[in-house]
Design an enzyme around this catalytic site. Structure first.
Site, PDB file in Angstrom:
ATOM      1  N   GLU A   1      17.423   2.545  16.388  1.00 39.75           N
ATOM      2  CA  GLU A   1      16.643   3.722  16.763  1.00 39.75           C
ATOM      3  C   GLU A   1      15.983   3.627  18.132  1.00 39.75           C
ATOM      4  O   GLU A   1      15.652   4.654  18.740  1.00 39.75           O
ATOM      5  CB  GLU A   1      15.575   4.022  15.714  1.00 39.75           C
ATOM      6  CG  GLU A   1      14.448   3.013  15.629  1.00 39.75           C
ATOM      7  CD  GLU A   1      13.406   3.421  14.595  1.00 39.75           C
ATOM      8  OE1 GLU A   1      12.244   3.604  14.985  1.00 39.75           O
ATOM      9  OE2 GLU A   1      13.750   3.555  13.406  1.00 39.75           O
TER      10      GLU A   1
ATOM     11  N   SER B   1      10.927   2.725   5.917  1.00 37.50           N
ATOM     12  CA  SER B   1      10.296   1.454   6.306  1.00 37.50           C
ATOM     13  C   SER B   1      10.819   0.952   7.646  1.00 37.50           C
ATOM     14  O   SER B   1      10.229   1.228   8.682  1.00 37.50           O
ATOM     15  CB  SER B   1      10.514   0.413   5.210  1.00 37.50           C
ATOM     16  OG  SER B   1       9.823   0.785   4.037  1.00 37.50           O
ATOM     17  N   ARG B   2      11.917   0.232   7.642  1.00 38.72           N
ATOM     18  CA  ARG B   2      12.540  -0.262   8.861  1.00 38.72           C
ATOM     19  C   ARG B   2      14.054  -0.092   8.733  1.00 38.72           C
ATOM     20  O   ARG B   2      14.631  -0.331   7.665  1.00 38.72           O
ATOM     21  CB  ARG B   2      12.184  -1.728   9.119  1.00 38.72           C
ATOM     22  CG  ARG B   2      10.747  -1.952   9.581  1.00 38.72           C
ATOM     23  CD  ARG B   2      10.526  -1.380  10.976  1.00 38.72           C
ATOM     24  NE  ARG B   2       9.173  -1.632  11.480  1.00 38.72           N
ATOM     25  CZ  ARG B   2       8.167  -0.787  11.371  1.00 38.72           C
ATOM     26  NH1 ARG B   2       8.345   0.373  10.740  1.00 38.72           N
ATOM     27  NH2 ARG B   2       6.981  -1.073  11.894  1.00 38.72           N
TER      28      ARG B   2
ATOM     29  N   LYS C   1       0.820  -1.217   0.000  1.00 38.10           N
ATOM     30  CA  LYS C   1       0.000   0.000   0.000  1.00 38.10           C
ATOM     31  C   LYS C   1       0.850   1.262   0.000  1.00 38.10           C
ATOM     32  O   LYS C   1       0.565   2.228  -0.715  1.00 38.10           O
ATOM     33  CB  LYS C   1      -0.956  -0.024   1.192  1.00 38.10           C
ATOM     34  CG  LYS C   1      -2.082  -1.054   1.086  1.00 38.10           C
ATOM     35  CD  LYS C   1      -3.033  -0.951   2.267  1.00 38.10           C
ATOM     36  CE  LYS C   1      -4.254  -1.850   2.068  1.00 38.10           C
ATOM     37  NZ  LYS C   1      -3.896  -3.274   2.023  1.00 38.10           N
ATOM     38  N   ILE C   2       1.912   1.288   0.822  1.00 38.33           N
ATOM     39  CA  ILE C   2       2.755   2.488   0.871  1.00 38.33           C
ATOM     40  C   ILE C   2       3.554   2.633  -0.413  1.00 38.33           C
ATOM     41  O   ILE C   2       3.629   3.727  -1.002  1.00 38.33           O
ATOM     42  CB  ILE C   2       3.694   2.441   2.093  1.00 38.33           C
ATOM     43  CG1 ILE C   2       2.878   2.456   3.390  1.00 38.33           C
ATOM     44  CG2 ILE C   2       4.669   3.627   2.066  1.00 38.33           C
ATOM     45  CD1 ILE C   2       3.698   2.234   4.644  1.00 38.33           C
TER      46      ILE C   2
ATOM     47  N   HIS D   1      11.662   8.839  12.671  1.00 37.35           N
ATOM     48  CA  HIS D   1      10.477   7.979  12.514  1.00 37.35           C
ATOM     49  C   HIS D   1       9.178   8.787  12.618  1.00 37.35           C
ATOM     50  O   HIS D   1       8.265   8.442  13.367  1.00 37.35           O
ATOM     51  CB  HIS D   1      10.487   6.854  13.555  1.00 37.35           C
ATOM     52  CG  HIS D   1       9.812   5.605  13.070  1.00 37.35           C
ATOM     53  ND1 HIS D   1      10.369   4.360  13.196  1.00 37.35           N
ATOM     54  CD2 HIS D   1       8.623   5.416  12.445  1.00 37.35           C
ATOM     55  CE1 HIS D   1       9.546   3.448  12.681  1.00 37.35           C
ATOM     56  NE2 HIS D   1       8.488   4.079  12.221  1.00 37.35           N
ATOM     57  N   GLN D   2       9.093   9.850  11.826  1.00 38.90           N
ATOM     58  CA  GLN D   2       7.911  10.699  11.843  1.00 38.90           C
ATOM     59  C   GLN D   2       7.046  10.536  10.599  1.00 38.90           C
ATOM     60  O   GLN D   2       6.070  11.263  10.424  1.00 38.90           O
ATOM     61  CB  GLN D   2       8.312  12.171  12.000  1.00 38.90           C
ATOM     62  CG  GLN D   2       8.946  12.794  10.769  1.00 38.90           C
ATOM     63  CD  GLN D   2       9.296  14.255  10.962  1.00 38.90           C
ATOM     64  OE1 GLN D   2      10.289  14.573  11.610  1.00 38.90           O
ATOM     65  NE2 GLN D   2       8.492  15.151  10.410  1.00 38.90           N
TER      66      GLN D   2
END
Length: 331
Positions: free
Chosen positions: A263, A233-234, A154-155, A295-296
């Protein structure tokens, strides 16, 4: 139903309290993250509500089960921080929010691209200091550049749609091809071809054993010289040490990350008065062609509303014994 809510920030309470009065669900908000050291906070609660950097490994899950926890609700799409097999053995159900706002993350990836390219963050700081020079602010046109998209869920699909407003040359790689993305005219290719031919690469895939360090020394050497790499993503999709070497060599032209593999020790907290102990993040910050946000990507009003709404529904579905696609099960 009583839920222990971990890693709480002000914006979490703001949006969750909007829904709390509407249901017989009671949250206790904890600022601490959930780990083996904080399990005791969940004693007396039916479930826990957690975010990306809460660590639910097997021992933590065993202790959660021992204090009566039966439900884990994630306020995110990814679930790599939860040992799903261990949770199932303990008869604990896990739910996630699979698509709170694909557009929010995709738009943040674009923000990283435009900021890195046109150096608007540097221009902003210069002007505030009375410096109106244009020296060293040169960027490049996105038109006709080739964009590589790794991961077209989806992203990734939302990102492809956005980038079609800039260029007609978009390549994609995914183990499972998305028919919607193909219908847009995006061309699926193998990973090696994408790495070698993309001017900008954006990562939109989950973190799994298969994708960990997808971008490492080998793949970085396959990049087109000066390529821009974006990760929303990660963090562990990129081997940080290898990326630093590629930046030093000039092979990697730009790096924009909203996630970082270590993080959990840094992000979501104010460390402005502390000495940062992480040498790799300190080295990344030192590069003029690296942009880091903490991570915003998810942080929009619409996304926070959807996260709260779906999380409440997941809890209600658990109470009703209803099976839904939001429940995470092992393969």
């Amino acid at each position: 139903m009583k839920i222990a809510f971990f890693s709480t920030k002000s914006y979490d309470k703001e949006f969750f309290e909007t829904y709390q009065d509407q249901q017989e669900i009671h949250f206790k908000y904890f600022s601490a993250s959930l780990s083996i050291d904080t399990v005791a906070l969940a004693r007396g609660y039916d479930g826990v509500c957690v975010f990306v950097n809460d660590k639910l490994e097997e021992e933590t899950l065993q202790q959660l089960a021992a204090v009566g926890v039966k439900l884990i609700v994630l306020r995110c799409a990814g679930f790599n921080n939860v040992n799903i097999e261990a949770a199932e053995k303990l008869n604990m159900k896990v739910y996630r929010v699979p698509a709170y706002s694909p557009q929010a993350v995709a738009e943040h990836a674009l923000a990283l691209i435009l900021t890195l390219n046109r150096k608007t963050h540097k221009a902003y700081n210069r002007v505030r200091d009375g410096n109106f020079s244009l020296e060293r602010l040169q960027g490049f046109n996105l038109q006709h550049k080739t964009i590589g998209v790794i991961g077209t869920g989806k992203i990734g699909a939302s990102f492809c749609k956005i980038m079609q407003g800039f260029t007609d040359s978009i390549l994609a790689y995914d183990k499972y091809e998305n028919e919607t993305v193909k219908a847009m005219g995006v061309k699926y290719v193998d990973l090696e071809y994408l790495l070698e031919n993309s001017d900008i690469i954006s990562l939109h895939c989950p973190l799994t054993p298969e994708t960990k360090y997808l971008i490492d020394a080998t793949s970085l050497q396959n990049l087109k010289n000066g390529c821009m790499l974006i990760n929303t993503s990660r963090g562990a999709l990129i081997h940080t040490g290898d990326a630093i070497e590629a930046l030093k060599e000039g092979k990697l032209g730009y790096l924009g990350i909203d996630v970082y593999e270590q993080e959990e020790h840094l992000f979501f907290r104010d460390l402005s008065e502390n000495i940062i102990q992480d040498d790799q993040i300190a080295r990344l910050i030192s590069f003029p062609n690296v942009l880091i946000t903490s991570h915003q990507g998810f942080l929009t009003k619409e996304a926070l509303q959807e996260i709260a709404k779906v999380t409440f529904q997941n809890i209600l579905d658990f109470q009703a014994g209803k099976e839904t696609e939001n429940r995470v099960v092992s393969n």
